[in-house]
Design a protein around this motif. Structure first.
Motif, PDB file in Angstrom:
ATOM      1  N   THR A 100       0.840  -1.194   0.000  1.00 49.30           N
ATOM      2  CA  THR A 100       0.000   0.000   0.000  1.00 49.30           C
ATOM      3  C   THR A 100       0.876   1.246   0.000  1.00 49.30           C
ATOM      4  O   THR A 100       2.075   1.192   0.312  1.00 49.30           O
ATOM      5  N   GLU A 101       0.259   2.349  -0.347  1.00 48.78           N
ATOM      6  CA  GLU A 101       0.973   3.630  -0.328  1.00 48.78           C
ATOM      7  C   GLU A 101       1.538   3.893   1.074  1.00 48.78           C
ATOM      8  O   GLU A 101       2.688   4.292   1.221  1.00 48.78           O
ATOM      9  N   ASP A 152       2.724  13.135  -2.906  1.00 48.98           N
ATOM     10  CA  ASP A 152       3.107  11.832  -3.440  1.00 48.98           C
ATOM     11  C   ASP A 152       4.391  11.873  -4.253  1.00 48.98           C
ATOM     12  O   ASP A 152       5.033  10.854  -4.457  1.00 48.98           O
TER      13      ASP A 152
END
Length: 79
Positions: A8-9, A66
């Motif tokens: 996951t991120e 991000d």
């Protein structure tokens, strides 16, 4: 049948950019709150405007929060 699990991120951030993790979590919580507020106040005439705002917000989020994770992953040879 093989199940492939992708990290996951949040997992990637905790592993590769832990200094950004708490700020990123807070920003996601803010996004969820913003989306809920939009949903509570939404009517048909404001749908296009709301979607445009969310698109711009998401692009800004990806471009700022991000991008650091992406650079860290590239620097470590992970793509």
């Amino acid at each position: 049948f093989t199940v492939v699990h992708f990290p996951t991120e949040e997992h990637l951030m905790s592993e590769h950019t832990p200094q950004m993790l708490e700020a990123h979590r807070a920003r996601h919580q803010q996004l969820l709150g913003d989306v809920k507020n939009f949903g509570d106040d939404l009517d048909r005439r404001s749908m296009a405007l709301t979607m445009r705002y969310l698109q711009e917000w998401l692009v800004r989020h990806i471009d700022t929060m991000d991008k650091g994770l992406g650079r860290a992953l590239q620097d470590q040879g992970l793509h």
